[in-house]
Design a protein around this motif. Structure first.
Motif, mmCIF file in Angstrom:
data_model
loop_
_atom_site.group_PDB
_atom_site.id
_atom_site.type_symbol
_atom_site.label_atom_id
_atom_site.label_comp_id
_atom_site.label_asym_id
_atom_site.label_seq_id
_atom_site.Cartn_x
_atom_site.Cartn_y
_atom_site.Cartn_z
ATOM 1 N N ALA A 107 0.811 -1.216 0.000
ATOM 2 C CA ALA A 107 0.000 0.000 0.000
ATOM 3 C C ALA A 107 0.846 1.269 0.000
ATOM 4 O O ALA A 107 0.303 2.362 -0.115
ATOM 5 N N TRP A 108 2.140 1.126 0.139
ATOM 6 C CA TRP A 108 3.017 2.291 0.186
ATOM 7 C C TRP A 108 2.900 3.071 -1.120
ATOM 8 O O TRP A 108 3.082 2.513 -2.191
ATOM 9 N N PRO A 109 2.586 4.360 -1.066
ATOM 10 C CA PRO A 109 2.433 5.150 -2.299
ATOM 11 C C PRO A 109 3.746 5.246 -3.073
ATOM 12 O O PRO A 109 4.707 5.824 -2.587
ATOM 13 N N ARG A 110 3.767 4.659 -4.273
ATOM 14 C CA ARG A 110 4.961 4.694 -5.129
ATOM 15 C C ARG A 110 4.538 5.029 -6.545
ATOM 16 O O ARG A 110 3.674 4.369 -7.120
ATOM 17 N N TYR A 126 2.164 2.596 -8.980
ATOM 18 C CA TYR A 126 0.765 2.993 -9.153
ATOM 19 C C TYR A 126 0.548 4.146 -10.121
ATOM 20 O O TYR A 126 -0.577 4.432 -10.493
ATOM 21 N N GLY A 127 1.592 4.859 -10.494
ATOM 22 C CA GLY A 127 1.442 6.006 -11.376
ATOM 23 C C GLY A 127 1.605 7.306 -10.611
ATOM 24 O O GLY A 127 1.826 7.320 -9.408
ATOM 25 N N ALA A 128 1.460 8.401 -11.327
ATOM 26 C CA ALA A 128 1.678 9.721 -10.732
ATOM 27 C C ALA A 128 0.386 10.291 -10.168
ATOM 28 O O ALA A 128 -0.709 9.840 -10.478
ATOM 29 N N GLY A 129 0.545 11.300 -9.334
ATOM 30 C CA GLY A 129 -0.600 12.020 -8.782
ATOM 31 C C GLY A 129 -1.383 11.207 -7.780
ATOM 32 O O GLY A 129 -0.828 10.463 -6.977
ATOM 33 N N ILE A 174 -3.709 5.136 -4.521
ATOM 34 C CA ILE A 174 -4.920 4.360 -4.778
ATOM 35 C C ILE A 174 -5.116 3.222 -3.776
ATOM 36 O O ILE A 174 -6.242 2.913 -3.395
ATOM 37 N N ALA A 175 -4.036 2.586 -3.325
ATOM 38 C CA ALA A 175 -4.178 1.479 -2.368
ATOM 39 C C ALA A 175 -4.750 1.962 -1.038
ATOM 40 O O ALA A 175 -5.742 1.393 -0.557
ATOM 41 N N PRO A 176 -4.185 3.003 -0.403
ATOM 42 C CA PRO A 176 -4.799 3.476 0.843
ATOM 43 C C PRO A 176 -6.218 4.021 0.642
ATOM 44 O O PRO A 176 -7.073 3.848 1.519
ATOM 45 N N ILE A 177 -6.472 4.656 -0.503
ATOM 46 C CA ILE A 177 -7.817 5.167 -0.783
ATOM 47 C C ILE A 177 -8.796 4.000 -0.890
ATOM 48 O O ILE A 177 -9.890 4.038 -0.319
#
Length: 112
Positions: free
Chosen positions: A58-61, A65-68, A73-76
Motif C-alpha cells: 500500500a506504500w504510495p509509489r 501505481y502512477g503519478a498524482g 490508490i491502495a490506501p484510498i
C-alpha cells in the motif's frame, strides 16, 4: 487487503496471550495443537510480519501505481472498503448478523 485479514486474527490472539488468556489451562492436552513456550514469540513475529506486509503493497509509489492521486490508490481503496463496510454494518448489518433459520437446530435437545 489479505494482510489486513491476517492481522484481524493474529492481533487479537496476541492481545489474549499478553493478558494470559491464551492458551487455556488444558492447552496441548485436550487434543488441540499448541506451540507451548514458542507461542508468544511466533505470535509476535506473525503480527510484525503481517503489519509489514500490509504496509508494503500500500506504500504510495509512483513507479508502481502512477503519478498524482493514483500513487495513493491502495490506501484510498482500503479506506473506502472500511468506510463502506462500517456504514453498512452500523446501518443494517448488525441487525442481520446471526444464524440463518435453516441452519438452526429445530430442537436444541436433538442437537449434538
Amino acid at each position: 487487503m489479505i494482510y489486513i485479514a491476517y492481522l484481524l486474527v493474529t492481533v487479537p490472539m496476541l492481545r489474549k496471550r499478553l493478558k494470559g488468556e491464551w492458551p487455556g489451562p488444558d492447552a496441548g492436552t485436550d487434543g488441540y495443537f499448541s506451540l507451548g513456550r514458542w507461542g508468544m514469540p511466533v505470535n509476535i513475529l506473525a503480527v510484525v510480519w503481517g503489519a509489514a506486509m500490509a504496509v508494503n503493497p500500500a506504500w504510495p509509489r509512483e513507479d508502481v501505481y502512477g503519478a498524482g492521486v493514483l500513487s495513493f490508490i491502495a490506501p484510498i481503496f482500503i479506506g473506502a472498503v472500511i468506510l463502506i463496510g462500517l456504514t453498512w454494518y452500523l446501518a443494517r448489518g448488525r441487525h442481520e448478523v446471526g444464524t440463518l433459520p435453516e441452519h438452526m437446530a429445530k430442537n436444541l435437545e436433538q442437537a449434538p
